[in-house]
Structure formats: C-alpha cells, structure tokens
Scaffold this motif. Structure first.
Motif: not given
Length: 320
Positions: A156, A239, A290, A312-314, A317
């Motif tokens: 990404s 995460k 990424h 991206p969300d996956d 953070e």
C-alpha cells in the motif's frame, strides 16, 4: 520458452524497440504493459547484460535478447483482487502536472498479463475522466496519466503519476539518478539488534525460470548494486496482536530501486516482513509493507515536494 534476437540501426528506447519488433516475431499482439513486464521481470538483455529499465536507451548496433514464456505471458488468470474505485480522499497531492495517490493493498498498480484485470492506473484514468466531464460534458477522450513507478500488488501507499508528458523525462531522470526519495514502513518478524543499520550487496533473480520469481544476493558481475538504510520506529504504536508476535516497525530508506529490494534486504538481515512467506516471513493477511513517504524536486516549480501516505486500517496505528 523461446529466445528472440532483436537489433536496431538507430538509437531507441528499449520498450519502444520491443513494441515495434516483438509482435511480428511471436505472431501475436502484445500490450504495452506486457512488454514493460517482460523488461521489469528480467527477460530482456542488451549486449548480454540484463536490463530491467523500460526507458533504457538502446544504441545502434546493439544486440537485444528477449526470453518469452508464451504460456505464462498470455495466461488469463483470475486474481483475487479487491474491488476499488479511486475517490478524492485517496489523492495525496495534485497539480496540473502530477498526481500522487494512496494505493490500497491487494490491488495492482497497472495493467498486467490479464487485460481485463482492474488496476490503479485504470482507476485513476476513470477518476480523472469523470471529473473532467463535469467541466466538459462532451469530452470523449480520457485524460493522460503517465506511469513513472509501481508498487507490488500487496504493498500500500504513495504512488506518483504524471498528468502531462512534458514532465516524464524529468521524473525518469530522477529515478535513474536516485534523486527521487522513497521511504517505506515495514512490519518485520523479530527485533533488530541495532536501532539503525544498512544492507547493501549486488542482487539479481535467483529462482529458476518458470518458478515464482525470487531475488537474492549474487556476485558483482552477475547482479545490480542495491542499498537500503533501516531504522526502528519507536514512535510507532503496534496493535496488541502484533506486539504479542514479536513484530517491529521499521523505516526503510531506499538508495536504489531493485526488484523486491526491501524484502530481500530485510530477509538477509534475519528480519523478514510479516506476511512475506517467499522470503521467510510468518503467514499473514498480506505482505505488511507501506510506501509511507515521497520527496522530490518538482520539475516545473522547482519546489521540494514532501508527501506522507496515511497507513491503512489493517497495518498499524501511529501516535499523533
């Protein structure tokens, strides 16, 4: 597998030479994207030296060799890609000359071997065309979008396209002279011994023809020089599920742009990317890489452009 010999009596770009000569030799039409993929995949040599740059200049009298596996080249596989339409929120930067978008994972950057397969370049052209028709309802020709570089399907992040052909040469020069800065963020399996480290060696394809392409370290005479600087990102908040698996967020600063360079370099350092099973990474939903940052001198305004691509969300953070 067939090997074709080409020659030229004038100076010409490598992709243009193949576009002019190859269809007549293989007796089939071949798209521009497939020609480009042949070159990038390492199937083309100029004067016995492998060349992976589509815009490489071939001089008069040069000998060009192309190895073609027609079954693989024309095989129409149905890929497991996401469905995606580009929207204004995906645009990271735009002016009258260029546009930078935030590519989603699991979506090809450009047209591949399967002509009907959707891709980011096609989505961008659709987006620009629909916007153009708001101002010019009778517009019939889609706008131009030039491909300057690519990201792997599972990667990404930020990717740049040109909107005017007049700046293509400048960007090609930036990539060739390594003046176009690209930073990636990778989630790696393990914890680096040092907060900052570099990997550099000569690399090339090491897997047999016909098998899944894999690159690795080779001798100087058989490969291309590659170098990447790495830095552990302490400000990155992983995460919980990733923390428990011993995953580390690493910033990757490219000096060269070889195929699979970051993946190969991290694997050689004992830190394969999460999801990158080809190079020893743990099984995951995708290769967790990424393209997080681009920096370059605008060829027209001469201003330094710096672009950050949101994660991206996956992925993970980050702290504010």
């Amino acid at each position: 597998m067939k090997v074709y010999k080409l020659s030229t009596d004038c100076k010409i770009r490598l992709d243009n030479l193949l576009r002019n000569e190859l269809p007549g030799l293989i007796k089939k039409e071949i798209s521009n994207s497939k020609i480009r993929r042949l070159i990038v995949a390492g199937a083309v040599s100029v004067n016995s030296r492998q060349v992976r740059i589509p815009f490489y200049e071939v001089f008069a009298g040069s000998s060009v060799t192309v190895t073609v596996e027609e079954e693989k080249l024309f095989f129409e596989k149905q890929p497991d890609d996401i469905k995606y339409e580009l929207t204004s929120k995906d645009v990271l930067y735009e002016d009258e000359y260029i546009i930078v978008v935030n590519k989603p994972a699991r979506f090809p950057s450009e047209e591949g071997m399967v002509a009907s397969r959707d891709n980011l370049h096609a989505a961008l052209v659709r987006f620009l065309f629909e916007r153009q028709k708001i101002e010019k309802p009778n517009a019939k020709n889609p706008p131009y979008a030039g491909i300057m570089h690519r990201l792997d399907r599972e990667t990404s992040g930020a990717i740049l396209y040109t909107k005017q052909r007049s700046v293509n040469g400048a960007f090609s020069g930036m990539f060739e002279s390594h003046e176009f800065t690209k930073h990636y963020t990778a989630l790696v399996c393990g914890v680096p011994e040092k907060e900052k480290f570099s990997v550099e060696f000569y690399m090339n394809r090491i897997s047999p023809k016909g098998q899944t392409a894999k690159w690795g370290r080779v001798s100087e005479e058989k490969g291309l020089y590659s170098k990447t600087d790495f830095e552990v990102l302490k400000s990155f908040t992983l995460k919980d599920e990733l923390k428990k698996k011993g995953i580390t967020a690493v910033l990757c600063k490219l000096y060269t742009g070889r195929t699979h360079q970051i993946r190969v370099h991290l694997s050689s350092a004992g830190l394969p990317i999460l999801g990158d099973e080809i190079y020893g990474g743990r099984e995951w939903e995708r290769v967790m890489l990424h393209a997080s940052y681009l920096e370059f001198c605008h060829p027209v305004t001469k201003k330094i452009i710096k672009i950050n691509a949101p994660f991206p969300d996956d992925f993970a953070e980050t702290k504010a």
